[in-house]
Design an enzyme around this catalytic site. Structure first.
Site, PDB file in Angstrom:
ATOM      1  CG  HIS A  70      -1.819  -1.243   1.236  1.00  0.00           C
ATOM      2  ND1 HIS A  70      -2.294  -1.821   2.387  1.00  0.00           N
ATOM      3  CD2 HIS A  70      -2.287  -2.000   0.212  1.00  0.00           C
ATOM      4  CE1 HIS A  70      -3.025  -2.879   2.065  1.00  0.00           C
ATOM      5  NE2 HIS A  70      -3.036  -3.012   0.758  1.00  0.00           N
TER       6      HIS A  70
HETATM    7  C1  LIG Z   1       0.338  -7.376  -4.824  1.00  0.00           C
HETATM    8  C2  LIG Z   1      -0.620  -6.314  -4.405  1.00  0.00           C
HETATM    9  C3  LIG Z   1      -1.714  -6.647  -3.613  1.00  0.00           C
HETATM   10  C4  LIG Z   1      -2.613  -5.645  -3.222  1.00  0.00           C
HETATM   11  N1  LIG Z   1      -3.765  -6.007  -2.564  1.00  0.00           N
HETATM   12  C5  LIG Z   1      -4.728  -5.059  -2.351  1.00  0.00           C
HETATM   13  C6  LIG Z   1      -6.020  -5.439  -1.884  1.00  0.00           C
HETATM   14  O1  LIG Z   1      -6.341  -6.621  -1.699  1.00  0.00           O
HETATM   15  N2  LIG Z   1      -6.928  -4.456  -1.678  1.00  0.00           N
HETATM   16  C7  LIG Z   1      -6.632  -3.139  -1.890  1.00  0.00           C
HETATM   17  O2  LIG Z   1      -7.481  -2.285  -1.615  1.00  0.00           O
HETATM   18  N3  LIG Z   1      -5.416  -2.765  -2.349  1.00  0.00           N
HETATM   19  C8  LIG Z   1      -4.482  -3.694  -2.635  1.00  0.00           C
HETATM   20  N4  LIG Z   1      -3.293  -3.332  -3.194  1.00  0.00           N
HETATM   21  C9  LIG Z   1      -3.024  -1.890  -3.415  1.00  0.00           C
HETATM   22  C10 LIG Z   1      -3.791  -1.274  -4.564  1.00  0.00           C
HETATM   23  O3  LIG Z   1      -3.999  -2.204  -5.607  1.00  0.00           O
HETATM   24  C11 LIG Z   1      -3.028  -0.025  -5.061  1.00  0.00           C
HETATM   25  O4  LIG Z   1      -2.855   0.870  -3.991  1.00  0.00           O
HETATM   26  C12 LIG Z   1      -3.754   0.688  -6.184  1.00  0.00           C
HETATM   27  O5  LIG Z   1      -4.031  -0.204  -7.244  1.00  0.00           O
HETATM   28  C13 LIG Z   1      -2.929   1.873  -6.675  1.00  0.00           C
HETATM   29  O6  LIG Z   1      -3.584   2.491  -7.749  1.00  0.00           O
HETATM   30  P1  LIG Z   1      -2.858   3.599  -8.636  1.00  0.00           P
HETATM   31  O7  LIG Z   1      -3.850   4.077  -9.614  1.00  0.00           O
HETATM   32  O8  LIG Z   1      -2.196   4.575  -7.737  1.00  0.00           O
HETATM   33  O9  LIG Z   1      -1.658   2.854  -9.374  1.00  0.00           O
HETATM   34  P2  LIG Z   1      -1.658   1.573 -10.304  1.00  0.00           P
HETATM   35  O10 LIG Z   1      -2.942   0.839 -10.227  1.00  0.00           O
HETATM   36  O11 LIG Z   1      -0.432   0.801  -9.961  1.00  0.00           O
HETATM   37  O12 LIG Z   1      -1.564   2.172 -11.779  1.00  0.00           O
HETATM   38  C14 LIG Z   1      -0.459   2.815 -12.320  1.00  0.00           C
HETATM   39  C15 LIG Z   1      -0.382   2.446 -13.800  1.00  0.00           C
HETATM   40  O13 LIG Z   1       0.512   3.314 -14.459  1.00  0.00           O
HETATM   41  C16 LIG Z   1       1.314   2.572 -15.360  1.00  0.00           C
HETATM   42  N5  LIG Z   1       2.554   3.318 -15.588  1.00  0.00           N
HETATM   43  C17 LIG Z   1       3.526   3.594 -14.689  1.00  0.00           C
HETATM   44  N6  LIG Z   1       4.516   4.313 -15.251  1.00  0.00           N
HETATM   45  C18 LIG Z   1       4.153   4.497 -16.545  1.00  0.00           C
HETATM   46  C19 LIG Z   1       4.758   5.159 -17.646  1.00  0.00           C
HETATM   47  N7  LIG Z   1       5.933   5.788 -17.537  1.00  0.00           N
HETATM   48  N8  LIG Z   1       4.117   5.145 -18.850  1.00  0.00           N
HETATM   49  C20 LIG Z   1       2.914   4.528 -18.994  1.00  0.00           C
HETATM   50  N9  LIG Z   1       2.291   3.874 -17.967  1.00  0.00           N
HETATM   51  C21 LIG Z   1       2.905   3.865 -16.761  1.00  0.00           C
HETATM   52  C22 LIG Z   1       1.507   1.244 -14.655  1.00  0.00           C
HETATM   53  O14 LIG Z   1       1.911   0.223 -15.518  1.00  0.00           O
HETATM   54  C23 LIG Z   1       0.127   1.030 -14.040  1.00  0.00           C
HETATM   55  O15 LIG Z   1      -0.738   0.352 -14.916  1.00  0.00           O
HETATM   56  C24 LIG Z   1      -2.371  -4.294  -3.603  1.00  0.00           C
HETATM   57  C25 LIG Z   1      -1.287  -3.963  -4.407  1.00  0.00           C
HETATM   58  C26 LIG Z   1      -0.414  -4.967  -4.833  1.00  0.00           C
HETATM   59  C27 LIG Z   1       0.732  -4.586  -5.723  1.00  0.00           C
END
Ligand SMILES: Cc1cc2nc3c(=O)[nH]c(=O)nc-3n(C[C@H](O)[C@H](O)[C@H](O)COP(=O)(O)OP(=O)(O)OC[C@H]3O[C@@H](n4cnc5c(N)ncnc54)[C@H](O)[C@@H]3O)c2cc1C
Length: 512
Positions: free
Chosen positions: A445
């Site tokens: 997280h």
């Molecule tokens: C293994 C794991 C288990 C988890 N379990 C849970 C759970 O059970 N419940 C829960 O609530 N949360 C869970 N989480 C946490 C939750 O999933 C994340 O906090 C959340 O998905 C973050 O969302 P975000 O939009 O910030 O980033 P992300 O969903 O990570 O999205 C960022 C995106 O940007 C893309 N990206 C990055 N850099 C670039 C670039 N330079 N060019 C183009 N694209 C790029 C990435 O590839 C990715 O697709 C878990 C996370 C992980 C990794």
């Protein structure tokens, strides 16, 4: 000065939890959107089957970030999985749906994130939701994100809940309801037995919209500017360098690692650091990459007397949300039950095992994300400074003591063969400290690296606009001033919902 034809009104970088929601809501309101994602546009059984999430670690869909060696965890570098696929980390995660508690968001607002207090964000959580039991005071139905309940628990998840109540912890029937504290079953972002990632829930249903362009397998290298106004981005796809321009805004939703990295590659960040790695400073913003923090998790691992039956969900059906001190205003511990053997570094993994994982959700340690070089393909230097604040280790010891107490309870008598980690020889708090330093890992997280606020170390304002620049917002877990008390997918989706309304200029009374 960059002049070029804008092909879309909005360019969104990253198709993860927040980005997918923004794409959908902008399309819903008749705008054209180009979303650019570094990972592939695929699904497949490994991603869609809720039980297979551990197999995604270090797979082609994982950025597999490694931290710098951590001073307070015996010099270990820790693996931080992050989704590199449409859906981002929501395509890799454990699918637990939990929002956090009122004081998490009130604290954000109190610290300068005006408009992000609980009463303001709660309607955005609801707007996303399609709760399988229908609407109620704490839930909503009809939104794109299916939220299901555990109706057929694994026998060991039930043993965990029974053990918890036998020790006097209250039973909660809804971690997202009136009384979230206690032991109980999770809700999941699972629909019809399949993972409901943000991409599948929000974007797949509108995939045919002609105003949507999706470019996958494309890594964005930098934001393009006309003076201080963002006008587009530059990305690499199939070895080709291309540009995408926006007549409206550029939105960075590249996650806690990707968004600060992209800002810095674009010359926005701490000036000294940028010069150090040879990047021309466009805008000195010292808070970029600061405030990295995370929940921590370890493994109190047991060998089972009998083979573990298969479960129906994601193998993490129950947990305990609790306060280490009753005077706290919000929970700081979240021991998590897994009906599988979650490995502890240096310990054997039993063939038949289960885990009561001590989790700590109110960390005081803060770290940094920095560039290792000006080359966009070089992974960043990620230093969460885990256990940098001794308080965090102490709270993990508290959580581990609770886990072991639950593990010894009668409810587990048909399952418990031996405690594998930390093992019977670990008796004192000192033994547990030592065990945790050797084995602690992430709860996945991470957040905070583009912190929202109004002080000089914040990166975006409460409208998610990057301070000092125009037409550029950041919207993902990186903007969280402090991590909420629960898992971070639902909060990241909420951020996407609210970001879309801020971009659209919709007023808060139009949320639902
Ligand atoms: C293994 C794991 C288990 C988890 N379990 C849970 C759970 O059970 N419940 C829960 O609530 N949360 C869970 N989480 C946490 C939750 O999933 C994340 O906090 C959340 O998905 C973050 O969302 P975000 O939009 O910030 O980033 P992300 O969903 O990570 O999205 C960022 C995106 O940007 C893309 N990206 C990055 N850099 C670039 C670039 N330079 N060019 C183009 N694209 C790029 C990435 O590839 C990715 O697709 C878990 C996370 C992980 C990794």
């Amino acid at each position: 000065m960059v002049t070029a034809r804008a092909e879309h009104e909005y360019v969104v970088v990253g198709a993860g939890s927040s980005g997918s929601v923004i794409v959908r809501r902008l399309l819903d309101h008749g705008h054209s959107v180009h979303v650019i994602e570094a990972g592939p546009d695929v699904q497949g059984p490994l991603v869609t089957n809720p039980a297979s999430w551990p197999a995604l670690f270090r797979s082609e869909f994982d950025w597999a970030v490694m931290t710098t060696p951590q001073t307070h965890t015996n010099g270990r570098s820790l693996h931080f999985p992050r989704g590199r696929i449409v859906g981002g980390s929501s395509s890799l995660n454990g699918m637990i749906y939990i929002r956090g508690v009122r004081s998490d968001y009130d604290t954000w607002a109190y610290g300068g994130a005006t408009g992000w207090d609980w009463d303001s964000v709660f309607p955005y959580f609801l707007r996303s939701e399609d709760y399988e039991d229908g609407p109620g005071p704490w839930h909503h139905s009809g939104g794109p994100l299916h939220v299901s309940r555990v109706t057929d628990p694994h026998p060991t998840s039930a043993a965990f809940v029974e053990a918890g109540t036998s020790l006097g912890f209250p039973l909660t029937d809804d971690f997202n309801g009136e009384q979230p504290l206690g032991v109980g079953y999770h809700q999941f972002t699972i629909r019809d037995g399949k993972r409901a990632s943000a991409w599948v829930s929000f974007v797949e249903p509108v995939r045919a919209n002609p105003s949507l362009e999706v470019t996958a397998n494309a890594q964005v290298h930098r934001v393009l500017f006309d003076d201080t106004r963002a006008v587009g981005i530059e990305y690499i796809v199939d070895g080709d360098r291309r540009q995408a321009y926006a007549s409206g805004e550029v939105v960075l939703s590249a996650g806690v690692m990707g968004s600060p990295k992209l800002l810095m590659l674009s010359g926005i960040g701490p000036a000294d650091h940028l010069r150090e790695v040879g990047i021309e400073v466009r805008h000195d913003l010292p808070g970029v990459g600061e405030n990295l923090h995370d929940h921590t998790l370890a493994s109190n691992l047991y060998e089972s007397k009998q083979p573990m039956p298969a479960g129906r969900y994601s193998s993490m059906e129950s947990s305990l949300l609790w306060k280490s001190d009753p005077r706290l205003v919000a929970p700081d511990l979240q021991p998590l039950f897994l009906h599988l053997a979650y490995p502890a570094d240096g310990y054997p993994v039993p063939e038949h095992g289960y885990t009561i994982a001590p989790g700590m959700v109110r960390p005081l340690s803060r770290g940094t994300l920095r560039l290792a070089s000006a080359d966009p393909d070089t992974p960043p230097l990620v230093d969460p400074d885990m256990f940098g604040e001794p308080h965090d280790l102490e709270r993990m010891v508290d959580a581990l003591e609770i886990c072991r107490e639950i593990g010894r309870a009668d409810a587990f008598k048909d399952w418990r063969k031996t405690e594998v980690a930390p093992g019977p020889e670990a008796k004192t708090r000192d033994d547990l400290r030592e065990f945790l330093r050797r084995t602690v890992s992430t709860y996945h997280h991470q957040c905070g690296t583009c912190r929202m606020g109004q002080d000089s170390l914040s990166v975006v304002d409460p409208d998610l606009r990057v301070h000092g620049l125009q037409n550029l917002r950041v919207a993902d877990a990186s903007i969280m001033p402090a991590v909420p008390s629960g898992n971070t997918n639902a909060p990241s989706i909420m951020i996407g919902e609210k970001a879309a309304d801020l971009i659209l200029g919709r007023s808060p009374d139009q949320v639902l």
